[in-house]
Scaffold this motif. Structure first.
Motif, PDB file in Angstrom:
ATOM      1  N   THR A  28     -11.033  -0.785   5.989  1.00 10.66           N
ATOM      2  CA  THR A  28      -9.897  -0.719   6.905  1.00 10.66           C
ATOM      3  C   THR A  28     -10.341  -0.163   8.253  1.00 10.66           C
ATOM      4  OG1 THR A  28      -8.484  -0.225   5.005  1.00 10.66           O
ATOM      5  CG2 THR A  28      -7.534   0.120   7.195  1.00 10.66           C
ATOM      6  N   ARG A  29     -10.059  -0.893   9.306  1.00 13.86           N
ATOM      7  CA  ARG A  29     -10.352  -0.424  10.662  1.00 13.86           C
ATOM      8  C   ARG A  29      -9.070  -0.376  11.502  1.00 13.86           C
ATOM      9  NH1 ARG A  29     -13.853   0.312   7.850  1.00 13.86           N
ATOM     10  NH2 ARG A  29     -16.004  -0.446   7.906  1.00 13.86           N
ATOM     11  N   GLU A  30      -7.946  -0.742  10.890  1.00 13.97           N
ATOM     12  CA  GLU A  30      -6.697  -0.850  11.625  1.00 13.97           C
ATOM     13  C   GLU A  30      -5.880   0.438  11.508  1.00 13.97           C
ATOM     14  OE1 GLU A  30      -8.424  -4.579  10.754  1.00 13.97           O
ATOM     15  OE2 GLU A  30      -7.554  -3.192   9.286  1.00 13.97           O
ATOM     16  N   LEU A  31      -5.074   0.661  12.528  1.00 14.10           N
ATOM     17  CA  LEU A  31      -4.100   1.739  12.512  1.00 14.10           C
ATOM     18  C   LEU A  31      -2.884   1.292  11.700  1.00 14.10           C
ATOM     19  CD1 LEU A  31      -4.149   2.390  16.385  1.00 14.10           C
ATOM     20  CD2 LEU A  31      -5.754   3.273  14.665  1.00 14.10           C
ATOM     21  N   LEU A  32      -2.117   2.247  11.209  1.00 14.90           N
ATOM     22  CA  LEU A  32      -0.873   1.944  10.519  1.00 14.90           C
ATOM     23  C   LEU A  32       0.288   2.404  11.400  1.00 14.90           C
ATOM     24  CD1 LEU A  32       0.617   0.969   7.928  1.00 14.90           C
ATOM     25  CD2 LEU A  32       0.539   3.358   7.141  1.00 14.90           C
ATOM     26  N   ILE A  33       1.054   1.458  11.909  1.00 11.66           N
ATOM     27  CA  ILE A  33       2.192   1.765  12.776  1.00 11.66           C
ATOM     28  C   ILE A  33       3.396   0.977  12.288  1.00 11.66           C
ATOM     29  CG2 ILE A  33       3.104   1.686  15.131  1.00 11.66           C
ATOM     30  CD1 ILE A  33       0.249   1.858  16.178  1.00 11.66           C
ATOM     31  N   ASP A  34       4.423   1.712  11.909  1.00 11.19           N
ATOM     32  CA  ASP A  34       5.670   1.101  11.459  1.00 11.19           C
ATOM     33  C   ASP A  34       5.453   0.132  10.299  1.00 11.19           C
ATOM     34  OD1 ASP A  34       8.389   0.800  11.449  1.00 11.19           O
ATOM     35  OD2 ASP A  34       8.458  -0.634  13.100  1.00 11.19           O
ATOM     36  N   GLY A  35       4.600   0.515   9.374  1.00 18.14           N
ATOM     37  CA  GLY A  35       4.374  -0.289   8.186  1.00 18.14           C
ATOM     38  C   GLY A  35       3.463  -1.479   8.370  1.00 18.14           C
ATOM     39  N   ARG A  36       2.841  -1.609   9.543  1.00 16.08           N
ATOM     40  CA  ARG A  36       1.941  -2.738   9.798  1.00 16.08           C
ATOM     41  C   ARG A  36       0.562  -2.220  10.189  1.00 16.08           C
ATOM     42  NH1 ARG A  36       2.773  -5.347  14.100  1.00 16.08           N
ATOM     43  NH2 ARG A  36       4.167  -3.831  15.088  1.00 16.08           N
TER      44      ARG A  36
ATOM     45  N   TRP B 283      -8.071   4.174   5.521  1.00 12.54           N
ATOM     46  CA  TRP B 283      -7.862   3.509   4.237  1.00 12.54           C
ATOM     47  C   TRP B 283      -6.635   4.068   3.525  1.00 12.54           C
ATOM     48  CZ3 TRP B 283     -10.369   4.834  -0.956  1.00 12.54           C
ATOM     49  CH2 TRP B 283     -10.029   3.861  -1.905  1.00 12.54           C
ATOM     50  N   MET B 284      -6.365   5.364   3.698  1.00 14.90           N
ATOM     51  CA  MET B 284      -5.158   5.928   3.119  1.00 14.90           C
ATOM     52  C   MET B 284      -3.914   5.212   3.639  1.00 14.90           C
ATOM     53  SD  MET B 284      -6.332   9.943   3.138  1.00 14.90           S
ATOM     54  CE  MET B 284      -4.677  10.549   3.319  1.00 14.90           C
ATOM     55  N   GLY B 285      -3.988   4.681   4.873  1.00 15.10           N
ATOM     56  CA  GLY B 285      -2.874   3.890   5.383  1.00 15.10           C
ATOM     57  C   GLY B 285      -2.563   2.712   4.476  1.00 15.10           C
ATOM     58  N   GLU B 286      -3.585   2.039   3.978  1.00 17.22           N
ATOM     59  CA  GLU B 286      -3.373   0.947   3.022  1.00 17.22           C
ATOM     60  C   GLU B 286      -2.776   1.473   1.715  1.00 17.22           C
ATOM     61  OE1 GLU B 286      -6.357  -1.866   2.132  1.00 17.22           O
ATOM     62  OE2 GLU B 286      -7.024  -2.130   4.202  1.00 17.22           O
ATOM     63  N   LEU B 287      -3.232   2.641   1.292  1.00 13.17           N
ATOM     64  CA  LEU B 287      -2.709   3.218   0.053  1.00 13.17           C
ATOM     65  C   LEU B 287      -1.244   3.604   0.204  1.00 13.17           C
ATOM     66  CD1 LEU B 287      -5.748   5.391  -1.123  1.00 13.17           C
ATOM     67  CD2 LEU B 287      -5.256   2.968  -1.545  1.00 13.17           C
ATOM     68  N   PHE B 288      -0.851   4.067   1.399  1.00 15.97           N
ATOM     69  CA  PHE B 288       0.562   4.349   1.640  1.00 15.97           C
ATOM     70  C   PHE B 288       1.399   3.081   1.455  1.00 15.97           C
ATOM     71  CE2 PHE B 288      -1.023   7.653   4.945  1.00 15.97           C
ATOM     72  CZ  PHE B 288      -1.270   8.577   3.940  1.00 15.97           C
ATOM     73  N   GLU B 289       0.883   1.979   1.986  1.00 10.45           N
ATOM     74  CA  GLU B 289       1.585   0.711   1.851  1.00 10.45           C
ATOM     75  C   GLU B 289       1.652   0.280   0.390  1.00 10.45           C
ATOM     76  OE1 GLU B 289       2.839  -1.395   4.846  1.00 10.45           O
ATOM     77  OE2 GLU B 289       3.015   0.786   4.925  1.00 10.45           O
ATOM     78  N   GLU B 290       0.545   0.425  -0.327  1.00 14.13           N
ATOM     79  CA  GLU B 290       0.510   0.050  -1.740  1.00 14.13           C
ATOM     80  C   GLU B 290       1.504   0.859  -2.555  1.00 14.13           C
ATOM     81  OE1 GLU B 290      -2.711   0.045  -5.446  1.00 14.13           O
ATOM     82  OE2 GLU B 290      -3.430   0.069  -3.367  1.00 14.13           O
ATOM     83  N   ALA B 291       1.689   2.127  -2.180  1.00 15.21           N
ATOM     84  CA  ALA B 291       2.624   2.992  -2.901  1.00 15.21           C
ATOM     85  C   ALA B 291       4.074   2.731  -2.525  1.00 15.21           C
ATOM     86  CB  ALA B 291       2.281   4.457  -2.634  1.00 15.21           C
ATOM     87  N   GLY B 292       4.308   1.872  -1.552  1.00 13.64           N
ATOM     88  CA  GLY B 292       5.671   1.558  -1.159  1.00 13.64           C
ATOM     89  C   GLY B 292       6.336   2.617  -0.307  1.00 13.64           C
ATOM     90  N   ILE B 293       5.541   3.401   0.424  1.00 13.06           N
ATOM     91  CA  ILE B 293       6.128   4.355   1.364  1.00 13.06           C
ATOM     92  C   ILE B 293       6.844   3.541   2.448  1.00 13.06           C
ATOM     93  CG2 ILE B 293       5.690   6.245   2.973  1.00 13.06           C
ATOM     94  CD1 ILE B 293       5.093   6.943   0.059  1.00 13.06           C
ATOM     95  N   PRO B 294       8.109   3.810   2.735  1.00  5.62           N
ATOM     96  CA  PRO B 294       8.845   2.982   3.701  1.00  5.62           C
ATOM     97  C   PRO B 294       8.178   2.950   5.071  1.00  5.62           C
ATOM     98  CG  PRO B 294      10.358   4.372   2.464  1.00  5.62           C
ATOM     99  CD  PRO B 294       8.971   4.824   2.105  1.00  5.62           C
ATOM    100  N   ALA B 295       8.328   1.817   5.748  1.00  6.70           N
ATOM    101  CA  ALA B 295       7.720   1.635   7.068  1.00  6.70           C
ATOM    102  C   ALA B 295       8.159   2.753   8.008  1.00  6.70           C
ATOM    103  CB  ALA B 295       8.132   0.283   7.642  1.00  6.70           C
ATOM    104  N   GLY B 296       7.175   3.309   8.724  1.00  6.63           N
ATOM    105  CA  GLY B 296       7.444   4.324   9.713  1.00  6.63           C
ATOM    106  C   GLY B 296       7.451   5.744   9.186  1.00  6.63           C
ATOM    107  N   VAL B 297       7.523   5.921   7.871  1.00  4.61           N
ATOM    108  CA  VAL B 297       7.566   7.276   7.309  1.00  4.61           C
ATOM    109  C   VAL B 297       6.232   7.983   7.494  1.00  4.61           C
ATOM    110  CG1 VAL B 297       7.812   8.591   5.168  1.00  4.61           C
ATOM    111  CG2 VAL B 297       9.446   6.787   5.734  1.00  4.61           C
ATOM    112  N   ILE B 298       5.120   7.250   7.286  1.00  2.00           N
ATOM    113  CA  ILE B 298       3.791   7.760   7.625  1.00  2.00           C
ATOM    114  C   ILE B 298       3.118   6.724   8.518  1.00  2.00           C
ATOM    115  CG2 ILE B 298       1.632   8.742   6.808  1.00  2.00           C
ATOM    116  CD1 ILE B 298       2.784   9.077   4.075  1.00  2.00           C
ATOM    117  N   ASN B 299       2.668   7.150   9.672  1.00  2.00           N
ATOM    118  CA  ASN B 299       1.907   6.308  10.590  1.00  2.00           C
ATOM    119  C   ASN B 299       0.532   6.937  10.750  1.00  2.00           C
ATOM    120  OD1 ASN B 299       4.273   4.514  11.841  1.00  2.00           O
ATOM    121  ND2 ASN B 299       4.995   6.622  11.658  1.00  2.00           N
TER     122      ASN B 299
END
Length: 490
Positions: free
Chosen positions: A15-23, A198-214
């Motif tokens: 993972t090299r991308e940022l996590l912003i608003d679930g994307r 990479w934890m950003g991807e794990l947040f998404e996998e866990a179903g953390i709602p968009a924007g809750v963790i960026n």
């Protein structure tokens, strides 16, 4: 996990991308290099966040806040539990990421860098269920009324972590914030961005709602400053040096934001008469030298009763070879590299300065360090006055110092003679006496006879330059809650 698995020995998150608003989005700022400190190899190039992307992350957290704050405690608890499950399913790769990015030896990385974080997440999931409302009962002046104090989520939290424990430091912050009902923007050290991205991807996998963790990455102080001064941020939580912490406190003060700062330490280890130094020597030295000494609570200032000094040094000479420096994938190794060459040079400057000031190295390893990697052999000094720079300043490397004392009063005075106050330990044959002595030490945590592991239900933080506020446990969650008095007439 074994050192014979070449995929893990070289594995880093992709993972090299940022996590912003679930994307997951590519950073628009200058790139930083991720470097394996044990090999000096550049393992990835990571684009950082632009100012506009900081704004977007904060805006996303603000938009997500009302729904997350109003979610039921059970919903928030379930989300944190799912995240713990996802982390649990990825223990081997999380461990590999820490070994290859931080240089922490593999056995220590798995237990203290990964599984400890999962334990804390699971505790926070349970803590999210707690009703903290306090009923104050009736008040009769001037008329009968009743009151309660409820605790409301503070808002958006900027979580800024240090490089030495990327998972735990993040968990302590966002885990508590989420349990409190806050939303977050997570900014890791640019020296160790990969695990957090990479934890950003794990947040998404866990179903953390968009924007809750960026999740963002910065290339220096500019991104952090924009985040800490952003009008959309309500709280700032930072772990790092006291110098940077002071700047962050100044920046947050412009918007009157609450701050939680877990900063440095120069923690004393007091050895009182009557203890068995031969039995304790190995653990004493491993305690301050683990993670290459890159720990804020490292007990590297050893205050030893004058009747024990000779025996302690003799026992230490026998035990010191148990400190093994080298390849962090070797399970016999317990001291890995410094994070970068500039930090290795800083640590070496303390060693050189201690010698120049008349100190004597009484403990060291004869084994040469590897040719590649930012390694430093651990050393212990004696003969330095307590006001010396090496004795008073956090080295953040495997450099210890022994200071003798004659009386318990002197030991307490020496222990408290520091600008810091994060942690302390007392070795004593009388545990109850050690507990009483703890009350005289200006330290946020005091262990007696080594204490135990870092409990998820106990506070962590310190006095003086060691910081402001507390992390972990109920105390950590309350850093992200605002008390609200509600009063009514019957």
């Amino acid at each position: 996990m074994t050192a014979t698995q070449p995929d893990l020995r070289t594995w880093v998150p992709t993972t090299r991308e940022l996590l912003i608003d679930g994307r997951l989005v590519a950073g628009e700022g200058p790139a930083v290099e991720a470097v394996n400190p044990a090999t000096e190899q550049v393992t990835a190039t990571v684009p950082t966040a632009s100012t506009a992307q900081v704004d977007a992350a904060v805006d996303a957290a603000r938009r997500a806040f009302p729904a997350w704050a109003e979610a039921s405690p059970r919903e928030r608890s379930a989300a944190i539990s799912r995240l713990a499950d996802v982390f649990e399913a990825n223990v081997e790769r999380l461990t590999a990421s820490i070994v290859n990015e931080v240089g922490t030896p593999v056995a220590f990385a798995e237990v203290m860098q990964v599984r400890l974080g999962i334990t804390h997440l699971r505790w926070m999931a349970e803590a999210a269920l707690l009703d903290r409302t306090v009923q104050l009962g009736p008040w009769h002046d001037p008329v009968l009324s009743y009151s309660e104090v409820a605790y409301r989520p503070a808002g958006v939290v900027a979580c800024i972590t240090g490089y030495n424990y990327p998972i735990n430091l993040a968990v302590f912050k966002f885990g508590a914030a989420l349990a409190a009902g806050c939303t977050t923007v997570l900014l890791p050290s640019p020296r160790t961005p990969l695990t957090t991205l990479w934890m950003g991807e794990l947040f998404e996998e866990a179903g953390i709602p968009a924007g809750v963790i960026n999740v963002l990455v910065g290339d220096g102080p500019s991104v952090g400053q924009h985040l800490t001064t952003h009008p959309g941020v309500d709280r700032v939580s930072f772990t790092g040096s006291d110098a940077v912490g002071a700047r962050i406190m100044e920046q947050a003060a412009r918007g009157l934001k609450g701050v939680t700062l877990e900063l440095g330490g120069k923690s004393p280890n007091i050895l009182l008469p009557g203890i068995d130094v031969a039995a304790l020597a190995r653990d004493i030295h491993l305690r301050w030298a683990r993670n290459g000494g890159q720990g804020c609570a490292a007990l590297a200032r050893m205050l030893v009763h004058e009747s024990l000094v000779d025996d302690f040094l003799a026992a230490s000479r026998e035990a010191f070879p148990a400190l093994k420096v080298g390849d962090p994938w070797d399970r016999e190794v317990n001291i890995g590299p410094m994070i970068r060459e500039d930090h290795r040079q800083r640590v070496q400057s303390f060693v050189d300065g201690g010698l120049a000031d008349g100190g004597e190295i009484v403990l060291s390893l004869d084994t040469p360090v590897p040719d590649r990697g930012y390694f430093v052999n651990p050393v212990v000094f004696t003969g330095l006055p307590h006001g010396n720079r090496l004795v008073q300043t956090e080295v953040f490397g495997p450099v210890g110092v022994v200071v003798p004392f004659a009386t318990e009063e002197e030991a307490v005075a020496l222990a408290n003679d520091t600008a810091y106050g994060l942690a302390a330990n007392v070795y004593t044959p009388d545990v109850e006496h050690g507990r009483a002595l703890a009350g005289r030490l200006r330290s946020g945590t005091v262990w007696v006879n080594g204490g135990g592991n870092m409990r998820p239900d106990a506070p962590f933080g310190g006095f003086g330059l060691s910081g402001v506020g507390r992390e972990v446990g109920e105390w950590g969650i309350r850093e992200y809650l605002e008390p609200q008095h509600v009063q009514w007439r019957p």
